[in-house]
Design a protein around this motif. Structure first.
Motif, short mmCIF file in Angstrom:
data_model
loop_
_atom_site.label_atom_id
_atom_site.label_comp_id
_atom_site.label_asym_id
_atom_site.label_seq_id
_atom_site.Cartn_x
_atom_site.Cartn_y
_atom_site.Cartn_z
N TYR A 107 0.81 -1.22 0.00
CA TYR A 107 0.00 0.00 0.00
C TYR A 107 0.84 1.28 0.00
N ASP A 108 2.17 1.10 -0.22
CA ASP A 108 3.05 2.26 -0.30
C ASP A 108 3.21 2.77 -1.73
N ILE A 109 2.56 2.14 -2.70
CA ILE A 109 2.63 2.59 -4.09
C ILE A 109 1.72 3.80 -4.26
N ARG A 110 2.29 4.94 -4.57
CA ARG A 110 1.48 6.16 -4.69
C ARG A 110 0.52 6.04 -5.87
N ASP A 111 -0.76 6.21 -5.60
CA ASP A 111 -1.81 6.18 -6.61
C ASP A 111 -1.62 4.97 -7.54
N ALA A 112 -1.72 3.80 -6.96
CA ALA A 112 -1.39 2.55 -7.67
C ALA A 112 -2.15 2.41 -8.99
N PHE A 126 -3.43 5.74 2.88
CA PHE A 126 -2.24 5.06 2.41
C PHE A 126 -1.78 5.70 1.11
N PRO A 127 -0.51 5.65 0.80
CA PRO A 127 -0.05 6.24 -0.46
C PRO A 127 -0.81 5.75 -1.69
N CYS A 128 -1.21 4.48 -1.71
CA CYS A 128 -1.93 3.95 -2.87
C CYS A 128 -3.28 4.63 -3.07
N ASP A 129 -3.81 5.23 -2.01
CA ASP A 129 -5.13 5.86 -2.06
C ASP A 129 -5.06 7.38 -2.16
N VAL A 130 -3.86 7.93 -2.28
CA VAL A 130 -3.67 9.37 -2.40
C VAL A 130 -3.48 9.71 -3.88
N GLY A 131 -4.36 10.55 -4.41
CA GLY A 131 -4.29 10.90 -5.82
C GLY A 131 -3.11 11.78 -6.16
N LEU A 132 -2.87 11.92 -7.45
CA LEU A 132 -1.81 12.78 -7.94
C LEU A 132 -2.34 14.18 -8.24
N PRO A 133 -1.47 15.18 -8.23
CA PRO A 133 -1.93 16.53 -8.56
C PRO A 133 -2.53 16.61 -9.96
N GLU A 169 -15.60 -9.49 -13.32
CA GLU A 169 -14.49 -9.96 -14.14
C GLU A 169 -13.31 -10.50 -13.34
N GLY A 170 -13.09 -10.01 -12.13
CA GLY A 170 -11.91 -10.38 -11.38
C GLY A 170 -12.23 -11.05 -10.06
N GLU A 171 -11.19 -11.19 -9.26
CA GLU A 171 -11.33 -11.77 -7.93
C GLU A 171 -11.63 -10.67 -6.92
N GLU A 172 -11.97 -11.09 -5.73
CA GLU A 172 -12.28 -10.13 -4.67
C GLU A 172 -10.98 -9.66 -4.02
N GLY A 173 -10.29 -8.76 -4.73
CA GLY A 173 -9.01 -8.25 -4.24
C GLY A 173 -9.19 -7.41 -2.99
N PRO A 174 -8.20 -7.42 -2.10
CA PRO A 174 -8.31 -6.69 -0.84
C PRO A 174 -8.32 -5.18 -1.04
N THR A 175 -8.90 -4.48 -0.10
CA THR A 175 -8.82 -3.02 -0.08
C THR A 175 -7.87 -2.62 1.04
N SER A 176 -7.44 -1.38 1.04
CA SER A 176 -6.44 -0.95 2.02
C SER A 176 -6.94 -1.00 3.45
N SER A 177 -8.25 -0.93 3.65
CA SER A 177 -8.77 -1.01 5.02
C SER A 177 -8.59 -2.40 5.61
N GLN A 178 -8.33 -3.38 4.75
CA GLN A 178 -8.16 -4.75 5.22
C GLN A 178 -6.73 -5.05 5.66
N LEU A 179 -5.86 -4.06 5.57
CA LEU A 179 -4.49 -4.22 6.03
C LEU A 179 -4.33 -3.40 7.30
N GLU A 180 -4.74 -3.94 8.40
CA GLU A 180 -4.88 -3.18 9.64
C GLU A 180 -3.56 -2.90 10.34
#
Length: 235
Positions: free
Chosen positions: A25-30, A100-107, A217-228
């Motif tokens: 979850y450290d990937i900025r705006d994944a 988390f950085p992955c959930d922070v948008g870019l300018p 179409e895909g699997e039930e991938g985790p969201t950042s709230s699930q990484l406590e």
């Protein structure tokens, strides 16, 4: 203008993104993974003769993964609407819930400089949209207020059928009012309608009622709230 109870909202979770794969979850705006792009293409194939033929508006979060999902998955719909003079609405209020950085948008200027997003209107992305403070704070009261704002915004739109591309946690708040943990698969589309007309909604909550699943179409991938175990960061 359509009655709210007759509206159809097609909520779409973005396809698989990089942070979904390794729970990094450290990937900025994944952005999307190659599989996520394939899922978006399957989304396109499975909706081009249904939702994309009838929807009257596309609204998307301003993060890269929903933008990319929309560009690939709803390309026919986008093309048709733009030919009618109706641009995609990039709505900062639909951003993911956590800090988390992955959930922070870019300018805005960074997104505008990306060739993949050429032609999109980012004018609603004000400087505060990346702050995760105030209206965008990752607190339960702020998230519930933002979800309520989004529901009322959608209910007030004149269009009868609206495609919304957003995120798992955001969609839980929108459709259930809290982070229930209800699974949302990557590139899944569910249909909803409004419970009440605005004039009959004394509390102004604009609650939604599930109509059914459209595609998955895909699997039930985790969201950042699930990484406590991680502590959210604010940018």
């Amino acid at each position: 203008m359509s009655k709210a109870t007759e509206k159809r909202i097609y909520f779409t979770r973005h396809a698989q993104a990089e942070h979904n794969v390794e729970c990094d979850y450290d990937i900025r705006d994944a952005p999307l993974t190659p599989l996520g792009r394939q899922q978006s293409l399957e989304l396109y194939k499975d909706t081009r003769d249904t939702v994309q033929k009838t929807a009257e508006l596309i609204v998307t979060s301003g993060l890269r993964r929903p933008l990319q999902t929309m560009i690939i998955g709803y390309s026919d719909l986008r093309r048709r609407l733009e030919s009618e003079g109706k641009s995609v609405i990039v709505l900062p209020q639909l951003q993911e819930c956590n800090a988390f950085p992955c959930d922070v948008g870019l300018p805005r200027e960074t997104l505008e400089a990306d060739p993949e997003f050429a032609g999109l209107d980012f004018s609603l992305l004000t400087p505060d949209w990346t702050t995760k403070q105030g209206f965008y704070a990752p607190t339960v009261p702020a998230l519930q207020a933002r979800a309520r704002w989004n529901r009322n915004w959608l209910r007030a739109r004149p269009e009868k059928e609206i495609v919304v591309v957003a995120h798992g946690d955001c969609l839980r708040y929108l459709t259930e009012g809290f982070n229930s943990g209800t699974p949302w698969a990557n590139a899944e589309v569910r249909e909803y309608r409004f419970e009440k007309e605005a004039e009959d909604d004394v509390q102004g909550d604009a609650w939604l009622v599930s109509v059914g699943e459209i595609v998955k179409e895909g699997e039930e991938g985790p969201t950042s709230s699930q990484l406590e175990s991680k502590v959210p960061k604010t940018y």
